[in-house]
Design a protein around this motif. Structure first.
Motif, mmCIF file in Angstrom:
data_model
loop_
_atom_site.group_PDB
_atom_site.id
_atom_site.type_symbol
_atom_site.label_atom_id
_atom_site.label_comp_id
_atom_site.label_asym_id
_atom_site.label_seq_id
_atom_site.Cartn_x
_atom_site.Cartn_y
_atom_site.Cartn_z
ATOM 1 N N PHE A 29 0.816 -1.220 0.000
ATOM 2 C CA PHE A 29 0.000 0.000 0.000
ATOM 3 C C PHE A 29 0.850 1.272 0.000
ATOM 4 N N VAL A 109 -7.447 0.835 -2.492
ATOM 5 C CA VAL A 109 -6.862 1.849 -1.611
ATOM 6 C C VAL A 109 -5.723 2.597 -2.304
ATOM 7 N N PHE A 128 -9.331 5.021 2.984
ATOM 8 C CA PHE A 128 -9.902 3.675 3.050
ATOM 9 C C PHE A 128 -11.384 3.648 2.701
#
Length: 195
Positions: A29, A109, A128
Motif C-alpha cells: 500500500f 486503496v 480507506f
C-alpha cells in the motif's frame, strides 16, 4: 475482534479478502511509486487555468517523486474488516462508508491514494473509504507510534490545516461506530473557527 454485522445499521458487504490478498496489500500500500505510476500522475496533470487567466503563467505541475507515502502497521481491526468485507457500503446513524477494496486497479486503496493525489496534499494519509458525498475517510499515519487516528476531508479541499480536515476518532473501530456524519462535524467546526 468486532462483530461487524452488529456494528452497522445498514450493510452491503462485499466478499472478504483472502489471506494472500491481505498480505500483498500490507506489503504494497505504501510502496515507492513505480515508473508507470509516476508517468500516469505526471501525464494526468494539466494547467487548470485558461490562457487569459493571470494564474495561467504561474501554474507549475507538481512532482510526485517528492511525495511522502504512508507506511507502517495497519490496524488489526481494519484488516479484520477487510477479511470480512473487502469493500462494500455501510451506514451507522448518518455516517456512510463506501469502503475501498484492499487491492483493485481502479477503486482499491492505493489506486484512490494516487488518483486523488493525496500525498501531494496530505502526506502520510491513507484513504480507506468515501462517504458518498465527496468526503474521504483516511488513516493519519504521520505518527508511526500506535494505531493511526481517523480523519475525514473533502476531496476538493484535502490538507492538514485545521480548516481542511476533521479528526473522527483514535481508531478505525471508533470511526465505524460513531453515528454522526463527518461533514456535520466539519461544518460546525468551521463555524466555530469563523466566529
Amino acid at each position: 475482534m468486532p462483530d461487524w454485522p452488529s456494528i452497522f445499521e445498514e450493510r452491503y458487504p462485499s466478499p472478504g479478502a483472502g489471506a494472500r490478498e491481505l498480505s500483498k496489500f500490507v506489503r504494497t500500500f505504501g510502496a515507492a511509486l513505480s515508473s508507470k505510476e509516476l508517468h500516469e500522475i505526471k501525464s494526468g496533470q494539466s494547467n487548470p487555468f485558461p490562457p487569459t487567466d493571470p494564474l495561467y503563467a504561474s501554474y507549475s505541475p507538481f512532482d510526485p517523486r517528492d511525495w511522502k507515502l504512508p507506511a507502517g502497521a495497519l490496524p488489526a481491526d481494519y484488516l479484520n474488516f477487510l477479511a470480512w468485507s473487502n469493500g462494500g457500503e455501510f451506514r451507522t446513524g448518518s455516517r456512510w462508508f463506501q469502503f475501498m477494496p484492499a487491492i483493485d486497479p481502479m477503486h482499491g486503496v492505493r489506486a484512490m491514494l494516487l488518483a486523488y493525489h493525496i500525498p501531494q496534499y496530505m502526506p502520510l494519509a491513507l484513504p480507506f473509504a468515501m462517504d458518498g458525498g465527496g468526503g474521504i475517510y483516511l488513516f493519519d499515519m504521520r505518527d508511526p507510534a500506535g494505531e493511526p487516528p481517523i480523519v475525514w476531508a473533502h476531496a476538493g479541499s484535502l490538507g492538514w490545516r485545521p480548516d481542511e480536515h476533521v479528526q473522527l476518532g483514535g481508531s478505525f473501530l471508533a470511526a465505524c461506530t460513531d453515528k454522526t456524519a463527518p461533514d456535520e462535524d466539519w461544518i460546525l467546526r468551521l463555524q466555530g473557527n469563523s466566529g
